[in-house]
Design an enzyme around this catalytic site. Sequence first.
Site, PDB file in Angstrom:
ATOM      1  N   SER A 124       1.193  -1.291  -0.047  1.00 17.31           N
ATOM      2  CA  SER A 124       0.183  -0.328  -0.068  1.00 17.31           C
ATOM      3  C   SER A 124       0.957   1.265   0.305  1.00 17.31           C
ATOM      4  O   SER A 124       2.458   1.228   0.645  1.00 17.31           O
ATOM      5  CB  SER A 124      -0.957  -0.430   1.522  1.00 17.31           C
ATOM      6  OG  SER A 124      -1.452   1.047   0.953  1.00 17.31           O
ATOM      7  N   TYR A 149      -2.033  -1.164  11.065  1.00 19.34           N
ATOM      8  CA  TYR A 149      -2.372  -2.152   9.515  1.00 19.34           C
ATOM      9  C   TYR A 149      -1.151  -1.530   8.738  1.00 19.34           C
ATOM     10  O   TYR A 149      -0.394  -1.887   8.300  1.00 19.34           O
ATOM     11  CB  TYR A 149      -3.406  -0.826   9.232  1.00 19.34           C
ATOM     12  CG  TYR A 149      -4.147  -1.298   7.438  1.00 19.34           C
ATOM     13  CD1 TYR A 149      -3.712  -2.767   7.550  1.00 19.34           C
ATOM     14  CD2 TYR A 149      -3.355  -0.231   6.386  1.00 19.34           C
ATOM     15  CE1 TYR A 149      -4.493  -3.260   5.345  1.00 19.34           C
ATOM     16  CE2 TYR A 149      -3.760  -0.727   5.487  1.00 19.34           C
ATOM     17  CZ  TYR A 149      -4.191  -1.648   4.784  1.00 19.34           C
ATOM     18  OH  TYR A 149      -3.770  -2.013   3.657  1.00 19.34           O
ATOM     19  N   LYS A 153       1.819  -3.696   6.901  1.00 19.75           N
ATOM     20  CA  LYS A 153       1.908  -3.997   5.205  1.00 19.75           C
ATOM     21  C   LYS A 153       4.070  -3.357   5.170  1.00 19.75           C
ATOM     22  O   LYS A 153       4.437  -4.499   3.967  1.00 19.75           O
ATOM     23  CB  LYS A 153       1.654  -2.993   4.318  1.00 19.75           C
ATOM     24  CG  LYS A 153       0.003  -2.921   4.797  1.00 19.75           C
ATOM     25  CD  LYS A 153      -0.033  -4.161   3.349  1.00 19.75           C
ATOM     26  CE  LYS A 153      -2.026  -4.815   3.569  1.00 19.75           C
ATOM     27  NZ  LYS A 153      -1.446  -6.227   2.414  1.00 19.75           N
ATOM     28  N   PHE A 178      -2.567   2.659  -4.827  1.00 22.48           N
ATOM     29  CA  PHE A 178      -3.065   4.574  -4.048  1.00 22.48           C
ATOM     30  C   PHE A 178      -4.232   3.772  -3.886  1.00 22.48           C
ATOM     31  O   PHE A 178      -4.488   2.909  -2.338  1.00 22.48           O
ATOM     32  CB  PHE A 178      -2.534   5.201  -5.637  1.00 22.48           C
ATOM     33  CG  PHE A 178      -0.651   5.487  -4.832  1.00 22.48           C
ATOM     34  CD1 PHE A 178       0.039   4.300  -5.233  1.00 22.48           C
ATOM     35  CD2 PHE A 178      -1.014   6.490  -4.305  1.00 22.48           C
ATOM     36  CE1 PHE A 178       0.904   4.425  -4.795  1.00 22.48           C
ATOM     37  CE2 PHE A 178       0.371   6.543  -3.995  1.00 22.48           C
ATOM     38  CZ  PHE A 178       1.821   6.068  -3.696  1.00 22.48           C
ATOM     39  N   LEU A 200     -13.565   6.269   1.736  1.00 21.84           N
ATOM     40  CA  LEU A 200     -14.284   8.219   0.871  1.00 21.84           C
ATOM     41  C   LEU A 200     -15.028   7.594  -0.441  1.00 21.84           C
ATOM     42  O   LEU A 200     -16.886   7.995   0.344  1.00 21.84           O
ATOM     43  CB  LEU A 200     -13.569   9.428  -0.171  1.00 21.84           C
ATOM     44  CG  LEU A 200     -14.141  10.051  -0.429  1.00 21.84           C
ATOM     45  CD1 LEU A 200     -15.077  11.146   0.685  1.00 21.84           C
ATOM     46  CD2 LEU A 200     -12.861  11.107  -1.350  1.00 21.84           C
TER      47      LEU A 200
HETATM   48  P1  NAD Z   1     -11.514  -6.987   0.698  1.00 22.70           P
HETATM   49  O1  NAD Z   1     -11.480  -7.275   2.256  1.00 22.70           O
HETATM   50  O2  NAD Z   1     -12.443  -7.172   0.060  1.00 22.70           O
HETATM   51  O3  NAD Z   1      -9.825  -9.236   0.767  1.00 22.70           O
HETATM   52  C1  NAD Z   1      -9.451  -9.275   1.716  1.00 22.70           C
HETATM   53  C2  NAD Z   1     -10.102 -10.669   1.083  1.00 22.70           C
HETATM   54  O4  NAD Z   1      -9.702 -11.325   2.697  1.00 22.70           O
HETATM   55  C3  NAD Z   1     -11.913 -10.802   1.331  1.00 22.70           C
HETATM   56  O5  NAD Z   1     -11.972 -11.326   0.544  1.00 22.70           O
HETATM   57  C4  NAD Z   1     -11.186 -11.927   3.477  1.00 22.70           C
HETATM   58  O6  NAD Z   1     -12.970 -12.131   3.127  1.00 22.70           O
HETATM   59  C5  NAD Z   1     -10.604 -13.099   2.687  1.00 22.70           C
HETATM   60  N1  NAD Z   1      -9.075 -12.718   4.024  1.00 22.70           N
HETATM   61  C6  NAD Z   1      -8.727 -11.886   4.736  1.00 22.70           C
HETATM   62  N2  NAD Z   1      -7.952 -12.983   6.129  1.00 22.70           N
HETATM   63  C7  NAD Z   1      -7.867 -13.878   5.800  1.00 22.70           C
HETATM   64  C8  NAD Z   1      -7.218 -14.907   6.009  1.00 22.70           C
HETATM   65  N3  NAD Z   1      -6.759 -15.223   6.780  1.00 22.70           N
HETATM   66  N4  NAD Z   1      -7.632 -16.097   5.339  1.00 22.70           N
HETATM   67  C9  NAD Z   1      -8.123 -16.425   4.017  1.00 22.70           C
HETATM   68  N5  NAD Z   1      -8.547 -14.835   3.536  1.00 22.70           N
HETATM   69  C10 NAD Z   1      -9.017 -14.062   4.956  1.00 22.70           C
HETATM   70  O7  NAD Z   1     -10.296  -6.077   1.126  1.00 22.70           O
HETATM   71  P2  NAD Z   1      -9.271  -5.861  -0.834  1.00 22.70           P
HETATM   72  O8  NAD Z   1      -9.930  -4.160  -1.258  1.00 22.70           O
HETATM   73  O9  NAD Z   1      -9.541  -6.127  -1.823  1.00 22.70           O
HETATM   74  O10 NAD Z   1      -7.645  -5.854  -0.281  1.00 22.70           O
HETATM   75  C11 NAD Z   1      -6.958  -6.606  -0.420  1.00 22.70           C
HETATM   76  C12 NAD Z   1      -5.244  -6.405  -0.186  1.00 22.70           C
HETATM   77  O11 NAD Z   1      -5.314  -5.342  -0.844  1.00 22.70           O
HETATM   78  C13 NAD Z   1      -5.699  -6.024   1.433  1.00 22.70           C
HETATM   79  O12 NAD Z   1      -4.261  -6.691   1.649  1.00 22.70           O
HETATM   80  C14 NAD Z   1      -5.363  -5.034   1.562  1.00 22.70           C
HETATM   81  O13 NAD Z   1      -4.620  -4.575   2.778  1.00 22.70           O
HETATM   82  C15 NAD Z   1      -4.534  -4.933   0.502  1.00 22.70           C
HETATM   83  N6  NAD Z   1      -4.790  -2.983   0.092  1.00 22.70           N
HETATM   84  C16 NAD Z   1      -5.940  -2.659   0.008  1.00 22.70           C
HETATM   85  C17 NAD Z   1      -6.320  -1.268  -0.430  1.00 22.70           C
HETATM   86  C18 NAD Z   1      -7.911  -0.388  -0.175  1.00 22.70           C
HETATM   87  O14 NAD Z   1      -7.755   0.633  -0.478  1.00 22.70           O
HETATM   88  N7  NAD Z   1      -8.850  -1.399  -0.663  1.00 22.70           N
HETATM   89  C19 NAD Z   1      -5.245  -0.402  -0.240  1.00 22.70           C
HETATM   90  C20 NAD Z   1      -4.161  -0.508  -0.575  1.00 22.70           C
HETATM   91  C21 NAD Z   1      -3.763  -2.011  -0.346  1.00 22.70           C
HETATM   92  N1  UDP Z   2     -12.473  11.379   3.754  1.00 22.97           N
HETATM   93  C1  UDP Z   2     -13.050  11.987   4.152  1.00 22.97           C
HETATM   94  N2  UDP Z   2     -14.453  11.379   4.382  1.00 22.97           N
HETATM   95  C2  UDP Z   2     -14.525  10.521   4.412  1.00 22.97           C
HETATM   96  C3  UDP Z   2     -13.772   9.467   4.214  1.00 22.97           C
HETATM   97  C4  UDP Z   2     -12.058  10.178   3.600  1.00 22.97           C
HETATM   98  O1  UDP Z   2     -13.118  13.015   3.950  1.00 22.97           O
HETATM   99  O2  UDP Z   2     -16.155   9.933   5.326  1.00 22.97           O
HETATM  100  C5  UDP Z   2     -10.911  11.764   2.719  1.00 22.97           C
HETATM  101  C6  UDP Z   2     -10.279  11.757   4.008  1.00 22.97           C
HETATM  102  O3  UDP Z   2      -9.500  12.429   4.929  1.00 22.97           O
HETATM  103  C7  UDP Z   2      -8.616  10.904   2.650  1.00 22.97           C
HETATM  104  C8  UDP Z   2      -9.519  11.041   1.435  1.00 22.97           C
HETATM  105  O4  UDP Z   2     -11.097  11.136   1.664  1.00 22.97           O
HETATM  106  O5  UDP Z   2      -8.437  12.754   2.698  1.00 22.97           O
HETATM  107  C9  UDP Z   2      -9.244   9.370   1.950  1.00 22.97           C
HETATM  108  O6  UDP Z   2     -10.275   8.510   2.378  1.00 22.97           O
HETATM  109  P1  UDP Z   2      -9.648   6.895   2.200  1.00 22.97           P
HETATM  110  O7  UDP Z   2     -10.069   6.598   3.525  1.00 22.97           O
HETATM  111  O8  UDP Z   2     -10.521   6.327   1.488  1.00 22.97           O
HETATM  112  O9  UDP Z   2      -8.748   6.636   2.047  1.00 22.97           O
HETATM  113  P2  UDP Z   2      -6.738   6.660   2.541  1.00 22.97           P
HETATM  114  O10 UDP Z   2      -6.300   7.253   1.327  1.00 22.97           O
HETATM  115  O11 UDP Z   2      -6.741   8.196   3.901  1.00 22.97           O
HETATM  116  O12 UDP Z   2      -6.182   5.456   2.944  1.00 22.97           O
END
Ligand code: NAD
Ligand code: UDP
Length: 338
Positions: A124, A149, A153, A178, A200
Amino acid sequence: MAVLVTGGLGYIGSHTCVELMNSGNEVIVVDNLYNCKKSSYDRIKALVGKDFKFYECDIRDAEGMSAIFEKESIDSVIHFAGLKAVGESVEKPLEYFDNNVNGTLVLLDVMRKHGCKKIVFSSSATVYGMNNISPLTENMEVGGVTNPYGRTKYMIECILKDLYVSDESWSICLLRYFNPIGAHKSGTMGEDPNGIPNNLMPYITQVAIGKREHLNVFGDDYDTHDGTGVRDYIHVVDLALGHLKAVKKVEAEKGLFIYNLGTGTGYSVLDVVKAFEKASGQSVPYVIAPRRAGDIATCYSDPSKALNELDWKAERGIDEMCEDSWRWQSQNPNGYPD
Ligand code: NAD
Ligand code: UDP
């Protein structure tokens, strides 16, 4: 040979499975259903028009994971499984370190024992911490993270780097995402947060559909063009396509690779609200609220390394991200069925 996708029924995983199968890859999913519904599996199958294997298993279950590796012919792993809510991680650090860090250690050990040494990991932009100035590049120092969290990562990145140093027959790709938003064009797959959304876009779509009264905009006194926080929003399908390129990379070459997956463009909270209102025809009432602890003013990528080395770039703009998020929300007001 198949690609094993951990967390493959979640938001990013489900979109990645569709793109993997649409381009001819065999996919096997492992998910413990902690943060998704089983119906996400049916939606993926309906979209690709074919069956694929799903194991309900926790990645921390070494025996269960070993049995999968013994039974299946797995060439590489895309590792999405993990917990991802920043606020919750402050309340439950032990659960986050156990699930994310310990879960990854178990997975890596099982992979090593079965001679599978190709992995793409969901990192991330949070690993860049508070002090780097955008646009963020992969060679900047990482680690100034402010919550459990983010630390999971960062710690997993360190573990994977150390693993590669110890054994150069691994092929490891760290993808720093991102801000993924948007949904599949069909309107049948998208983000389905539990309870009150932290992020957001799902908050905006729930205001638009009438589930929440208004959006709280966290701070309007940042040093940005309109005072609200700026982020690099990326369409989840573009993100999914980045994984296809990363899998190709780890299948073709040994090494430790790190890429930003972003668009390179930053939008403020109010830019996103305006784009969403235009795309959906809905109004999104908002109030200015205090800053959220741990937020930075501006965060966006320099995505040129992924372009140069993976031949990948995000193609979908903010209007399309908003249209697709709204289509998913309006067609599935309560998310995935039980
Ligand atoms: P999500 O929660 O929708 O998907 C994660 C999946 O992993 C879920 O289906 C959950 O049931 C499964 N899971 C969690 N723990 C588990 C375990 N111990 N064993 C088996 N399955 C398990 O999340 P997402 O948004 O799809 O994110 C996927 C990955 O990307 C995550 O590692 C998250 O940290 C990373 N990530 C997400 C974002 C974002 O904004 N969505 C940003 C940066 C990184
Ligand atoms: N944000 C907001 N209101 C919300 C959720 C998020 O104003 O209810 C803003 C937050 O402060 C950031 C941007 O939206 O500037 C993106 O936030 P998000 O939690 O989606 O992602 P982040 O970059 O923080 O992981």
